[in-house]
Design a protein around this motif. Sequence first.
Motif, PDB file in Angstrom:
ATOM      1  N   GLY A  78       0.781  -1.728   0.137  1.00  0.00           N
ATOM      2  CA  GLY A  78      -0.066  -0.039   0.635  1.00  0.00           C
ATOM      3  C   GLY A  78       0.775   1.111   0.156  1.00  0.00           C
ATOM      4  N   ALA A  82       0.771   7.049   4.590  1.00  0.00           N
ATOM      5  CA  ALA A  82       1.895   6.311   5.575  1.00  0.00           C
ATOM      6  C   ALA A  82       3.184   4.908   4.106  1.00  0.00           C
ATOM      7  N   ILE A 101       4.691  -1.141  -2.649  1.00  0.00           N
ATOM      8  CA  ILE A 101       3.497  -2.254  -4.042  1.00  0.00           C
ATOM      9  C   ILE A 101       1.964  -1.364  -3.925  1.00  0.00           C
ATOM     10  N   ALA A 103      -1.747  -0.577  -5.448  1.00  0.00           N
ATOM     11  CA  ALA A 103      -2.337  -0.705  -5.907  1.00  0.00           C
ATOM     12  C   ALA A 103      -3.279   0.059  -7.383  1.00  0.00           C
ATOM     13  N   TRP A 129     -11.209   3.761  -4.191  1.00  0.00           N
ATOM     14  CA  TRP A 129     -12.004   2.380  -4.144  1.00  0.00           C
ATOM     15  C   TRP A 129     -13.367   2.557  -4.366  1.00  0.00           C
ATOM     16  N   PRO A 147     -15.597   7.472   0.152  1.00  0.00           N
ATOM     17  CA  PRO A 147     -14.405   7.775  -0.880  1.00  0.00           C
ATOM     18  C   PRO A 147     -13.018   6.957  -0.031  1.00  0.00           C
ATOM     19  N   ARG A 148     -11.993   6.327  -0.473  1.00  0.00           N
ATOM     20  CA  ARG A 148     -10.974   6.062  -0.464  1.00  0.00           C
ATOM     21  C   ARG A 148      -9.701   5.634  -1.586  1.00  0.00           C
ATOM     22  N   GLY A 153       0.214   8.120  -2.872  1.00  0.00           N
ATOM     23  CA  GLY A 153       0.110   9.113  -1.538  1.00  0.00           C
ATOM     24  C   GLY A 153      -1.567   8.786  -1.024  1.00  0.00           C
ATOM     25  N   GLY A 154      -2.217   8.058  -1.654  1.00  0.00           N
ATOM     26  CA  GLY A 154      -3.652   7.565  -0.905  1.00  0.00           C
ATOM     27  C   GLY A 154      -4.647   8.402  -0.985  1.00  0.00           C
ATOM     28  N   MET A 161      -6.975  18.476   3.166  1.00  0.00           N
ATOM     29  CA  MET A 161      -5.922  19.416   2.802  1.00  0.00           C
ATOM     30  C   MET A 161      -5.854  18.750   4.111  1.00  0.00           C
ATOM     31  N   ALA A 298       0.093  -2.716  -9.441  1.00  0.00           N
ATOM     32  CA  ALA A 298      -0.051  -4.125  -8.201  1.00  0.00           C
ATOM     33  C   ALA A 298      -1.307  -4.297  -7.310  1.00  0.00           C
ATOM     34  N   SER A 339       0.080  -0.998   4.920  1.00  0.00           N
ATOM     35  CA  SER A 339       0.075  -0.193   4.777  1.00  0.00           C
ATOM     36  C   SER A 339      -1.483   0.324   3.734  1.00  0.00           C
ATOM     37  N   HIS A 344      -8.808  -1.960   4.605  1.00  0.00           N
ATOM     38  CA  HIS A 344      -7.909  -2.500   2.573  1.00  0.00           C
ATOM     39  C   HIS A 344      -6.770  -4.004   3.907  1.00  0.00           C
ATOM     40  N   TYR A 597     -15.056  10.568   6.436  1.00  0.00           N
ATOM     41  CA  TYR A 597     -13.445  10.190   5.667  1.00  0.00           C
ATOM     42  C   TYR A 597     -12.426   9.586   6.979  1.00  0.00           C
ATOM     43  N   HIS A 641      -8.592  15.120  12.924  1.00  0.00           N
ATOM     44  CA  HIS A 641      -8.727  14.883  11.299  1.00  0.00           C
ATOM     45  C   HIS A 641      -7.181  13.593  11.307  1.00  0.00           C
ATOM     46  N   VAL A 643      -4.900  12.382   8.845  1.00  0.00           N
ATOM     47  CA  VAL A 643      -4.054  12.418   7.853  1.00  0.00           C
ATOM     48  C   VAL A 643      -2.517  13.040   8.958  1.00  0.00           C
TER      49      VAL A 643
END
Length: 663
Positions: A78, A82, A101, A103, A129, A147-148, A153-154, A161, A298, A339, A344, A597, A641, A643
Amino acid sequence: MVKAVEGLQAFIARCIAIIHGLPAHLQAALNLRLLKSSAILGALVIALRVVLSRSRSKYRRDGSEGSARSEYDIVIVGGGTAGCVLASRLSENPKLRVLLIEAGGSSVHNPLSCVPGLYYKFFHTGFDWDLSTEPQDHAASKRKYWPRGRMLGGCSSMNAMIFHHGAPSDFDEWAAMQKGQEGAAGWKYDTFNEYFRKFEKFHPSKDYSLVDTTLRGSAGPVHVGYFGNESDTTRVFLEACHHAGLEHNPDFNTAKGTLGSSKVLTFIDSRARRVTTESAYLSPEVLARPNLVIATHAQVTRILFETAEGKAPRAVGVQFKNRKGDMFEVRAKKEVVLSAGATHTPQILMLSGIGPAEHLASFDIPVLVDHPGVGAHLMDHPVIDFVFRDKTKSTMASMSHDPARHGKFSLASTAKALLWFAQYRLWATGPLTTNVAEAAAFARSSDASLLAKAGVTLPTADDLEDSTSGPTAPDIEIFFTPMGYLSHGQVDFPQGHYFGVHAVLLRPTSTGDVKLRSADPSASPIVDPKYLATRHDVTVLVRAARIIGHIANSPSFSSILDPSGSSDSTGLLNHNIAQQSDAEIEKIIRDRVETLYHPTCTARMAPKEDGGVVDPLLRVHGIDGLRVCDASVFPTITSGHTVSPTIALAERAADIILVSCKE
Ligand SMILES: Cc1cc2nc3c(=O)[nH]c(=O)nc-3n(C[C@H](O)[C@H](O)[C@H](O)COP(=O)(O)OP(=O)(O)OC[C@H]3O[C@@H](n4cnc5c(N)ncnc54)[C@H](O)[C@@H]3O)c2cc1C
């Protein structure tokens, strides 16, 4: 190519400067012609940018190549918020061979990510996703969109922000929940705050001169500041907060605590571009490191283990598939780190045989370790959106009703969008620099004097459970958006100008879970946050709505409220909120609740007997060579928040892993 883009931009700048110098009547006459040429030029600039971004993306390996070699020291699953931090920090050690790796693909040159005000355009696209919850039993049985980010940067590449630590006591609580296990003390705010400072590069602003810069980070890779848009209506909201008793807090992110109101600090840089963990941590220099490989597109399908009699199973690699569905395996000599985020990560653990035994058995997945905590304790911040009609007809409020957004073409709105884009590109200003949620206030539902001002007398023996992390920590956030929306922007409003005030439940007592839908890794996991399952959660949100009613009735706010909103017949507007009964407000809350989120805690850090999945050094209980590093390890949800705590957590995790690799 770069020169061509710059030439075009300079040409647009000159045209606009010339028009601005003309008398008003000539400006008006030329307006339509300017719009048309802007449209053509804007389209050309975007096309060239896309071509350029493609050619700059070559340094990443597509997952279709499999992996250049089949063995690494560390494999990170992921490349989200992170994952990018970890990949960058771990590969600082040239002796460690690191594979990341992801996706999805890169987003670093994607205008929907870079331009702050466009992130909602990612919703329901291939960069998302695009999850939905189970029907919510306590919220009108509706499914809720989640949403994901599915890209490097995910979620940091598509979020709002807002830079926010949470309350200092949130992290003291994290440490206390570890009951003295090795590494617990490092999560206390005093110590953990070093990692917030490590990642941050704060840009002081003369408009926010009360921020004590000595308390901010100054040398990290993540640029933060007050560069985003501040609408006139946002300023009015802050005045109204002051009137309602929510005093100005010059900086939400210090040891002094987070109560009060202010414009938010954002992950937006001096050129008004979003800062993501991909843009901040995977710089060209980092990407050039020979010991770092990034496989994009991937998707990891399971973790590989070695088992030996009398020993804990050991993670030794992962299996992944590329876009065509070809399967690959890579080995991890030292560690696998998950991560993949709070939805997931538990899915991958369960697909790999780590999770609640009965649940795994129902999909014929062989149980490696029975872990009831995997996927349990899901915590999120529910938000209720309240919408008001704006009488000032401000530019930002017109974004609430945007026919172009809903697929209906209009020359005027397209031209307006292109002008905003030109303003953004030329001067890094204007509506597109907004992070949408421009200002916020944090409060406590037990604050008798604040609620008394809002006309609420708290019961003398208030038996509402105090779910905050400490006496100065909030359980309510109220934030302001200079445009109004419902259901993540999917509800159409009649033509007009709207803004939004939103109530967030920061410390819910309802918890949900993430489960497998199928043993097929391509199937989305089942997510059920169980919003509003407890009376506590509804009561706190009703109190938050009362504070919003008080704000809406303040003299400053009435200067922007369109009185026609009080006789609204659509049921979408909330001008009369202060006059409504608790029961009526509860109905709105149950009908409108949405995610802010922030899913967390699905592989939480805690002793196993308390439902924990990882220890304070982020090692999965009962497995060797496997850690989790993302928002799923939050022991409990922070009152803010998510992040910034995730980035700080990944910074600490990198130090923990680097030390363990030396041993
Ligand atoms: C729309 C939105 C707005 C938000 N606004 C804010 C805000 O303003 N401020 C704030 O603090 N927080 C905000 N958040 C929340 C915050 O962004 C997240 O809490 C945080 O980014 C989570 O980081 P993470 O590393 O846990 O997961 P993510 O960033 O989601 O990273 C997980 C990564 O793993 C990848 N992945 C998943 N499964 C696999 C697999 N099987 N194989 C390979 N890769 C995989 C994903 O594609 C993704 O890149 C927002 C989130 C969203 C979605």
